[in-house]
Enzyme design. Structure first.
Site, PDB file in Angstrom:
ATOM      1  N   HIS A 244       3.948   1.619   2.443  1.00  0.00           N
ATOM      2  CA  HIS A 244       5.214   0.991   2.017  1.00  0.00           C
ATOM      3  C   HIS A 244       5.873   1.825   0.927  1.00  0.00           C
ATOM      4  O   HIS A 244       7.093   2.005   0.909  1.00  0.00           O
ATOM      5  CB  HIS A 244       4.960  -0.423   1.466  1.00  0.00           C
ATOM      6  CG  HIS A 244       4.176  -1.310   2.384  1.00  0.00           C
ATOM      7  ND1 HIS A 244       2.991  -1.910   2.013  1.00  0.00           N
ATOM      8  CD2 HIS A 244       4.392  -1.688   3.660  1.00  0.00           C
ATOM      9  CE1 HIS A 244       2.531  -2.626   3.027  1.00  0.00           C
ATOM     10  NE2 HIS A 244       3.358  -2.504   4.037  1.00  0.00           N
TER      11      HIS A 244
ATOM     12  N   HIS B 237       0.863  -1.190   0.000  1.00  0.00           N
ATOM     13  CA  HIS B 237       0.000   0.000   0.000  1.00  0.00           C
ATOM     14  C   HIS B 237       0.897   1.236   0.000  1.00  0.00           C
ATOM     15  O   HIS B 237       2.138   1.112   0.005  1.00  0.00           O
ATOM     16  CB  HIS B 237      -0.978  -0.023   1.175  1.00  0.00           C
ATOM     17  CG  HIS B 237      -0.336  -0.150   2.536  1.00  0.00           C
ATOM     18  ND1 HIS B 237       0.544   0.776   3.037  1.00  0.00           N
ATOM     19  CD2 HIS B 237      -0.438  -1.119   3.496  1.00  0.00           C
ATOM     20  CE1 HIS B 237       0.930   0.410   4.255  1.00  0.00           C
ATOM     21  NE2 HIS B 237       0.366  -0.748   4.553  1.00  0.00           N
TER      22      HIS B 237
END
Ligand code: MSP
Length: 511
Positions: free
Chosen positions: A21, A18
């Site tokens: 990260h 997502h």
């Protein structure tokens, strides 16, 4: 050539990537690209954290074996980093043979040095954090990070003598002259870590008796290595620690290890203690950036507000996504992200300010000089001098900001120049000069092209494709090899360069 080693956390493969990260990874990529441009020998490592109860449970929930599931999610991370134009030199998987061998060698070394002993662990464990929890860390009996009840463990484990590192680490953080000195940044996070050290440290369990999805301890294969010990070691196994390769000797210790504040404890306490225990140098800088929410809420599957990197790319383009996440709020602090704000910033900064500057510069060069501008003549007037001064001021600010990981400041410095150049267009009114003073018109358009060349260098680390697109449209070569001071000195735009065809909008306006 001085080397530069930068790492991101290695991400759990319990779910596809997502934008949380992506945030850290884009930040690390920006550093890697910047220092490469500055001529340093850069190594940029990221990875995936594939062992542990967390991943084993996610795999089971999907009816897959842990390895099958890890393979699938690892592929999703690779694809995400590719589509975000991340220039990592390697991506370490903790299920790779090289990593497993490196972990065994390191843990054995700690054991041989008397840093590990057998004991009994009894207590709580949050599977989502993969962390042993104390009573006072829980809120209404649950892990406050995951709203999940910890599980009770009572088992024979191996322990690492973390407690003996309390004073050693305090000195290492506080005293720049200490042999093990490392920086914990930003200051608020450093104070937090020092505060915890004042309370004292307990030894930690570093193995699990009943979790087969992990790396067996070399000195007792009935136990597997605690997933955090396994994961932290990726930073050295990823560059060949087990065989003490040339690569390892060259790049360790890391110059910057990036993560969010959620996992600073592991990086600023457990990790350096493990390294000191094994007789290895500690990283030079551990930087914990802020945590962001989405429209004020924690990003979570349950709330259904998880944003995937591809969603940002589809909407804003790769460089748009990279720009928006790094400029949204200062790196060291917490922040909030919303798609509405992104659309607004995209239209203002990218479509309008930068996009229009390039578009009108290229169009006017086409219209008034058939696509190629002669060199400026004579002494710069006041407006020219002011534009040049802004350009010259951009780079010291940008350089300092990137060294300090102040990405939004670095971008603001570049946009200062974008703004100044747009104002320069208005002040000089080239459309009027076209009728009255062609020599002056040439100077003005040259200065605009040159400003854009410099802007390309200033934004390259964050927006590499855009830098290349500016170069392509204005017909200059974007050099990545050469002396930085020369690349960013005023006057490098090759007079007479040919502007390529009809300019393409860099960032089409969004509704
Ligand atoms: N596997 C461990 C790390 C081991 S490193 C030796 C782990 N993985 S994780 O998948 O949970 O990634 C956590 C990291 O993702 C954070 O430290 C941060 O880098 C990034 N982020 C995840 N969500 C984020 C935000 N909402 N905001 C900022 N960073 C975010 O922990």
């Amino acid at each position: 050539m001085s080397r530069f080693y930068v790492t991101t956390p290695i991400y759990y493969v319990n779910d596809v990537p997502h934008i949380g990260h992506a945030y850290t990874t884009i930040a690390a990529d920006t550093l890697a690209r910047y220092y490469r441009l500055r001529g340093r020998d850069v190594f940029f490592l990221t990875g995936t954290d594939e062992h542990g109860a967390n991943v084993a449970q996610a795999a089971a929930a999907h009816g897959k074996s842990p390895q099958e599931y890890a393979d699938e999610i690892n592929a999703a991370f690779r694809a995400a980093w590719q589509s975000l134009n991340i220039s990592n030199d390697d991506l370490l998987r903790t299920t790779s043979a090289r990593h497993e061998a490196g972990v065994r060698a390191f843990v054995q070394e700690l054991y041989d040095r008397g840093e590990i002993y057998k004991g009994r662990y009894e207590g709580m464990y949050c599977v989502s954090c993969e962390k042993f929890m104390t009573e006072d860390e829980l809120v209404e009996g649950k892990c406050p990070n995951h709203q999940r009840e910890p599980v009770w463990y009572a088992e024979e484990n191996y322990f690492f003598r973390l407690s003996k590192y309390c004073d050693i680490l305090t000195r290492a953080i506080e005293d720049p002259g200490d042999l093990n000195h490392f920086e914990v940044e930003p200051p608020a996070r450093r104070n937090e870590v020092l505060g915890k050290l004042r309370v004292g440290l307990s030894d930690i369990s570093i193995s699990r008796a009943n979790l087969p999805w992990g790396i067996p301890l070399p000195f007792d294969p009935s136990q597997t290595t605690y997933v955090w010990v396994d994961a932290l070691l990726s930073y050295i196994t990823g560059i060949g620690s087990e065989k003490r390769t040339e690569q390892f000797k060259r790049y360790w210790p890391a110059d910057v290890q990036l993560m969010a504040k959620d996992i600073l404890w592991f990086h600023a306490i457990i990790w350096p203690a493990m390294l000191i225990g094994a007789g290895l140098p500690v990283p030079r800088r551990v930087y914990a950036h802020g945590y962001f929410t989405i429209n004020g809420q924690k990003m979570s599957k349950t709330l259904g507000n998880v944003i995937r990197p591809q969603q940002l790319i589809d909407r804003f383009g790769v460089d748009g996504a990279r720009y928006l996440v790094l400029s949204a709020f200062p790196f060291g602090t917490d922040g909030d992200i919303s798609i509405d704000n992104f659309v607004e910033a995209y239209n203002a900064d990218l479509a309008n300010d930068l996009g229009n500057l390039l578009n009108r510069t290229a169009s006017m060069i086409n219209r008034y000089f058939q696509g190629s501008v002669p060199a400026p003549e004579g002494k710069p007037n006041e407006l020219d001098a002011d534009l040049q001064a802004t350009a010259a001021a951009t780079f010291p600010v940008m350089e300092q900001a990137i060294d300090a990981l102040a990405y939004s400041d670095a971008l603001a410095a570049a946009w200062q120049l974008v703004g100044r150049a747009n104002k320069y267009v208005e002040e000089n009114a080239p459309w009027a000069l076209a009728r009255s003073d062609r020599a002056r018109l040439a100077t003005v358009l040259y200065n605009l092209a040159e400003s854009l060349r410099l802007i390309a260098y200033a934004i390259y680390p964050v927006m590499p494709q855009t830098a290349a697109a500016i170069a392509a449209q204005l017909g200059f070569e974007f050099q990545t090899k050469g002396a930085w001071e020369q690349m960013v000195a005023w006057g490098g735009y090759p007079a007479g360069a040919t502007v390529t065809g009809k300019p393409q909008p860099l960032f089409p306006r969004l509704q």
